[in-house]
Design a protein around this motif. Structure first.
Motif, PDB file in Angstrom:
ATOM      1  N   UNK A  96       2.714  -3.493  -8.876  1.00 52.85           N
ATOM      2  CA  UNK A  96       2.229  -3.005  -7.577  1.00 52.85           C
ATOM      3  C   UNK A  96       2.897  -3.774  -6.449  1.00 52.85           C
ATOM      4  N   UNK A  97       2.987  -5.093  -6.599  1.00 52.43           N
ATOM      5  CA  UNK A  97       3.675  -5.912  -5.596  1.00 52.43           C
ATOM      6  C   UNK A  97       5.103  -5.424  -5.412  1.00 52.43           C
ATOM      7  N   UNK A  98       5.794  -5.197  -6.513  1.00 50.98           N
ATOM      8  CA  UNK A  98       7.175  -4.723  -6.446  1.00 50.98           C
ATOM      9  C   UNK A  98       7.266  -3.390  -5.728  1.00 50.98           C
ATOM     10  N   UNK A  99       6.340  -2.473  -6.033  1.00 45.16           N
ATOM     11  CA  UNK A  99       6.361  -1.152  -5.404  1.00 45.16           C
ATOM     12  C   UNK A  99       6.150  -1.251  -3.898  1.00 45.16           C
ATOM     13  N   UNK A 100       5.198  -2.083  -3.477  1.00 40.90           N
ATOM     14  CA  UNK A 100       4.913  -2.224  -2.051  1.00 40.90           C
ATOM     15  C   UNK A 100       6.059  -2.918  -1.315  1.00 40.90           C
ATOM     16  N   UNK A 101       6.655  -3.921  -1.952  1.00 34.38           N
ATOM     17  CA  UNK A 101       7.796  -4.610  -1.332  1.00 34.38           C
ATOM     18  C   UNK A 101       8.978  -3.662  -1.211  1.00 34.38           C
ATOM     19  N   UNK A 102       9.233  -2.869  -2.246  1.00 33.51           N
ATOM     20  CA  UNK A 102      10.329  -1.893  -2.178  1.00 33.51           C
ATOM     21  C   UNK A 102      10.083  -0.878  -1.068  1.00 33.51           C
ATOM     22  N   UNK A 171      -4.604  -4.463   6.429  1.00 34.89           N
ATOM     23  CA  UNK A 171      -3.895  -5.738   6.566  1.00 34.89           C
ATOM     24  C   UNK A 171      -2.446  -5.595   6.104  1.00 34.89           C
ATOM     25  N   UNK A 172      -2.225  -4.881   5.004  1.00 31.81           N
ATOM     26  CA  UNK A 172      -0.863  -4.699   4.495  1.00 31.81           C
ATOM     27  C   UNK A 172       0.001  -3.953   5.510  1.00 31.81           C
ATOM     28  N   UNK A 173      -0.545  -2.921   6.117  1.00 36.71           N
ATOM     29  CA  UNK A 173       0.230  -2.195   7.117  1.00 36.71           C
ATOM     30  C   UNK A 173       0.453  -3.039   8.371  1.00 36.71           C
ATOM     31  N   UNK A 174      -0.525  -3.858   8.722  1.00 32.51           N
ATOM     32  CA  UNK A 174      -0.338  -4.735   9.883  1.00 32.51           C
ATOM     33  C   UNK A 174       0.797  -5.721   9.632  1.00 32.51           C
ATOM     34  N   UNK A 175       0.857  -6.280   8.421  1.00 37.96           N
ATOM     35  CA  UNK A 175       1.945  -7.194   8.070  1.00 37.96           C
ATOM     36  C   UNK A 175       3.296  -6.482   8.131  1.00 37.96           C
ATOM     37  N   UNK A 197       6.458 -15.982   2.009  1.00 43.84           N
ATOM     38  CA  UNK A 197       5.058 -16.295   2.286  1.00 43.84           C
ATOM     39  C   UNK A 197       4.217 -15.017   2.261  1.00 43.84           C
ATOM     40  N   UNK A 198       4.761 -13.953   2.808  1.00 40.59           N
ATOM     41  CA  UNK A 198       4.067 -12.675   2.784  1.00 40.59           C
ATOM     42  C   UNK A 198       3.838 -12.167   1.370  1.00 40.59           C
ATOM     43  N   UNK A 199       4.790 -12.437   0.483  1.00 40.76           N
ATOM     44  CA  UNK A 199       4.639 -12.046  -0.922  1.00 40.76           C
ATOM     45  C   UNK A 199       3.454 -12.776  -1.557  1.00 40.76           C
ATOM     46  N   UNK A 200       3.293 -14.054  -1.227  1.00 39.14           N
ATOM     47  CA  UNK A 200       2.159 -14.814  -1.763  1.00 39.14           C
ATOM     48  C   UNK A 200       0.842 -14.258  -1.232  1.00 39.14           C
ATOM     49  N   UNK A 201       0.824 -13.918   0.039  1.00 40.96           N
ATOM     50  CA  UNK A 201      -0.378 -13.318   0.621  1.00 40.96           C
ATOM     51  C   UNK A 201      -0.689 -11.981  -0.048  1.00 40.96           C
TER      52      UNK A 201
END
Length: 210
Positions: A96-102, A171-175, A197-201
């Motif tokens: 999921x992290x990978x998908x959102x970062x992509x 929060x994710x969209x705000x970031x 740092x954002x990835x850790x959050x």
């Protein structure tokens, strides 16, 4: 004749927005707004770039505000479709992290003109209730769509959200918005540490302690 056709379309509430010419007009408006801003993106200029008559823009959209709103709706559909594809096969938090970062990297890596459209429309929305309503709907759809996707992943046991799905999605969209604005304003900014740092959050939001 164009006026009669336009009047008929307005009375019936019909616009054939799925046609090739309508799509060309939307693309031309997006490009013009990205390059020149919303105020300078006149029907005459957009019609020339789309290779259609000015009357046809009136026929399809009626006003510049409605055309700008259609650009917003089109971009929303494209990004939601991309998000769904990236999340479809995610079976772990890291997936999921990978998908959102992509998804974020794809947006930030696009032509700056495409990013500029959102921020230009934010400015234009101060003067146009119609554009403001469309942008509000756009953000609601983005938040609701991501929240539902996160909720489903949590129900499947893939995630353990740190808060309400709607709050996490907001929060994710705000970031993402914050990163986008800063990179658009300062393309030479070294954002690597901030991104890490954002990835850790992000992981903390998606994998809360039991």
């Amino acid at each position: 004749m164009v006026g009669e056709v336009e009047a008929s379309a307005v009375r019936s509430g019909e616009r054939r927005l799925d046609g090739d010419k309508a799509r060309r007009i939307i693309q031309a408006m997006r490009k013009s707004v990205g390059q020149r801003g919303a105020a300078a993106s006149t029907f005459d200029r957009v019609a020339r770039e789309a290779g259609v008559s000015r009357g046809l823009l009136h026929y399809y959209f009626g006003s510049k505000e409605r055309l700008l709103a259609e650009v917003v709706r089109h971009d929303c559909e494209v990004r939601l479709e991309q998000l769904d594809k990236r999340l479809a096969g995610a079976t772990t938090v890291e997936d999921v992290v990978k998908a959102l970062v992509e998804q974020l990297e794809a947006f930030l890596g696009e032509d700056p003109e495409n990013q500029a459209v959102i921020y230009e429309l934010l400015s234009a929305s101060r003067r146009s209730p119609e554009i403001r309503a469309e942008l509000a709907q756009l953000y609601r759809r983005w938040r609701d769509h991501l929240a539902q996707a996160l909720r489903e992943k949590e129900e499947q046991g893939v995630l353990r959200l740190a808060g309400d799905p709607e709050a996490v999605a907001s929060v994710l969209y705000a970031l993402a918005d914050g990163m986008g604005i800063q990179l658009l304003a300062d393309p030479d900014w070294d954002s690597s540490k901030v991104f890490e740092f954002g990835m850790r959050m992000l992981r903390d939001l998606l994998a809360a302690p039991a």
